[in-house]
Write a protein that holds these residues in place. Structure first.
Motif, PDB file in Angstrom:
ATOM      1  N   PHE A  36      33.200   2.563 -40.441  1.00 41.69           N
ATOM      2  CA  PHE A  36      31.664   2.064 -40.654  1.00 41.69           C
ATOM      3  C   PHE A  36      30.813   3.191 -40.737  1.00 41.69           C
ATOM      4  CE2 PHE A  36      33.406  -1.873 -38.625  1.00 41.69           C
ATOM      5  CZ  PHE A  36      32.879  -2.666 -39.385  1.00 41.69           C
ATOM      6  N   CYS A  37      31.051   4.489 -40.332  1.00 41.07           N
ATOM      7  CA  CYS A  37      30.102   5.541 -40.301  1.00 41.07           C
ATOM      8  C   CYS A  37      30.441   6.463 -41.480  1.00 41.07           C
ATOM      9  CB  CYS A  37      30.076   6.077 -38.911  1.00 41.07           C
ATOM     10  SG  CYS A  37      29.343   4.756 -37.796  1.00 41.07           S
ATOM     11  N   CYS A  95      36.107   2.301 -34.720  1.00 41.11           N
ATOM     12  CA  CYS A  95      35.196   2.772 -35.826  1.00 41.11           C
ATOM     13  C   CYS A  95      35.355   2.063 -37.249  1.00 41.11           C
ATOM     14  CB  CYS A  95      35.141   4.401 -36.019  1.00 41.11           C
ATOM     15  SG  CYS A  95      34.454   5.291 -34.673  1.00 41.11           S
ATOM     16  N   ARG A  96      36.716   2.033 -37.614  1.00 40.93           N
ATOM     17  CA  ARG A  96      37.076   1.283 -38.795  1.00 40.93           C
ATOM     18  C   ARG A  96      36.221   1.742 -40.051  1.00 40.93           C
ATOM     19  NH1 ARG A  96      37.746  -5.209 -36.901  1.00 40.93           N
ATOM     20  NH2 ARG A  96      39.182  -4.578 -35.300  1.00 40.93           N
ATOM     21  N   PRO A 134      29.078  -3.194 -34.857  1.00 42.76           N
ATOM     22  CA  PRO A 134      28.936  -4.571 -35.326  1.00 42.76           C
ATOM     23  C   PRO A 134      28.907  -5.673 -34.070  1.00 42.76           C
ATOM     24  CG  PRO A 134      30.739  -3.434 -36.101  1.00 42.76           C
ATOM     25  CD  PRO A 134      29.964  -2.516 -35.068  1.00 42.76           C
ATOM     26  N   HIS A 158      28.435   7.288 -30.197  1.00 41.59           N
ATOM     27  CA  HIS A 158      29.504   6.180 -29.970  1.00 41.59           C
ATOM     28  C   HIS A 158      29.932   6.581 -28.592  1.00 41.59           C
ATOM     29  CE1 HIS A 158      30.273   4.888 -34.283  1.00 41.59           C
ATOM     30  NE2 HIS A 158      29.667   5.831 -34.519  1.00 41.59           N
ATOM     31  N   HIS A 173      25.601   7.058 -39.993  1.00 41.49           N
ATOM     32  CA  HIS A 173      25.513   6.205 -38.708  1.00 41.49           C
ATOM     33  C   HIS A 173      25.181   4.736 -38.704  1.00 41.49           C
ATOM     34  CE1 HIS A 173      26.208   4.966 -34.535  1.00 41.49           C
ATOM     35  NE2 HIS A 173      24.865   4.659 -34.310  1.00 41.49           N
ATOM     36  N   LEU A 174      25.971   3.646 -38.269  1.00 36.15           N
ATOM     37  CA  LEU A 174      25.660   2.326 -38.360  1.00 36.15           C
ATOM     38  C   LEU A 174      25.770   1.665 -36.938  1.00 36.15           C
ATOM     39  CD1 LEU A 174      27.577   1.189 -41.555  1.00 36.15           C
ATOM     40  CD2 LEU A 174      25.203   1.819 -41.389  1.00 36.15           C
TER      41      LEU A 174
END
Length: 216
Positions: A140-141, A137-138, A149, A92, A145-146
Motif C-alpha cells: 500500500f505504501c 502492508c500489501r 485500510p 506503522h 504512506h497511506l
C-alpha cells in the motif's frame, strides 16, 4: 564494485547500553537488595519495546537506532522491492513493535560466541518478520504512506456507542456468572443410594432396603 561489501550491524548508544546493563543486573541478581537502586524492576525500559520507554533521551536514541537498523536491513538483506521496509515504517505501529524485537535479536546474536543464534535469526526471525510485514502492508505504501485500510473500522470500534454496547455485554456476562454461582450454592446435592451385593442381593447400605432384581 568497491567499498565495504558487508556492512556491520548498527551499534547502540550509551543510554541503550546502560538500559541493557540494568536489565542484565536485574536478571542475574540473587537478592532484591542487589538491585534496589534500579527501582521497580517491572518498570525498567526494554529497548526492544519502545512502548516501555518513557525517558525522552533514551526514546530518541532507540528511534535513531531502529531507523539505522531498518536501513541496514534494506541494504544488506532485501532484494525484491516488496521485501523492503517502507520509509514510513514509524507510521506503522506493527512495524515499530516488530522491528524492535528483530533488531534486539540480531544484536544478541551478534554478541554470541558461536554462530548458532545468528543462524536462528537468519532462518526464522528475519524471514518471518518480512512475511508478516508483506502480509500486512500489501504494498500500500510503495508510492508514499497511506492510512491503514482498517482505519474506519478502528474509529468505529472506539466510538462511544460501540464502547457502551461492549460494556453492556460484559456486565450481562458477569451478572450471569454471579447468578449461576448463587444457584449452585443454594442447590443441595441429592443423596444417592449406595448398594452392595450381599448374599446375591443388592442391599442399600444406608437404609437396608433390598433392591428389586431384574426378574422381580
Amino acid at each position: 564494485m568497491s567499498g565495504v561489501l558487508a556492512a556491520p550491524f548498527p551499534e547502540i548508544g550509551e543510554r541503550m547500553m546502560s538500559a541493557y546493563d540494568h536489565l542484565f543486573r536485574a536478571q542475574v541478581a540473587k537478592r532484591p537488595s542487589e538491585v534496589i537502586d534500579l527501582g521497580p524492576l517491572n518498570l525498567l525500559p526494554r529497548p526492544w519495546d519502545l512502548a516501555t520507554i518513557t525517558m525522552p533521551a533514551l526514546r530518541a536514541e532507540v528511534w535513531q537506532w531502529l531507523d539505522a537498523v531498518a536501513g541496514w536491513l534494506n541494504r544488506e538483506y532485501m532484494w525484491e522491492t516488496s521485501d523492503l521496509i517502507p520509509p514510513c515504517w514509524p507510521s506503522h505501529p506493527h512495524l515499530v513493535h516488530e522491528l524492535g524485537v528483530v533488531a534486539d535479536q540480531r544484536r544478541r546474536a551478534g554478541l554470541a560466541f558461536t554462530s548458532d543464534a545468528l543462524e536462528e535469526w537468519h532462518r526464522y526471525c528475519l524471514p518471518s518478520f518480512v512475511e508478516r510485514m508483506k502480509a500486512r502492508c500489501r504494498g500500500f505504501c510503495e508510492g508514499g504512506h497511506l492510512s491503514a485500510p482498517g482505519c474506519a473500522r478502528n474509529i468505529r470500534y472506539e466510538a462511544g456507542s460501540a464502547v457502551a454496547d461492549r460494556k453492556a455485554l460484559f456486565a450481562d456476562d458477569i451478572a450471569s456468572v454471579g447468578g449461576a454461582a448463587s444457584s449452585a450454592r443454594l442447590t443441595q446435592p441429592v443423596a444417592r443410594p449406595c448398594f452392595q451385593l450381599i448374599d446375591g442381593m443388592l442391599v442399600d447400605t444406608e437404609t437396608g432396603e433390598i433392591a428389586d432384581g431384574p426378574d422381580s
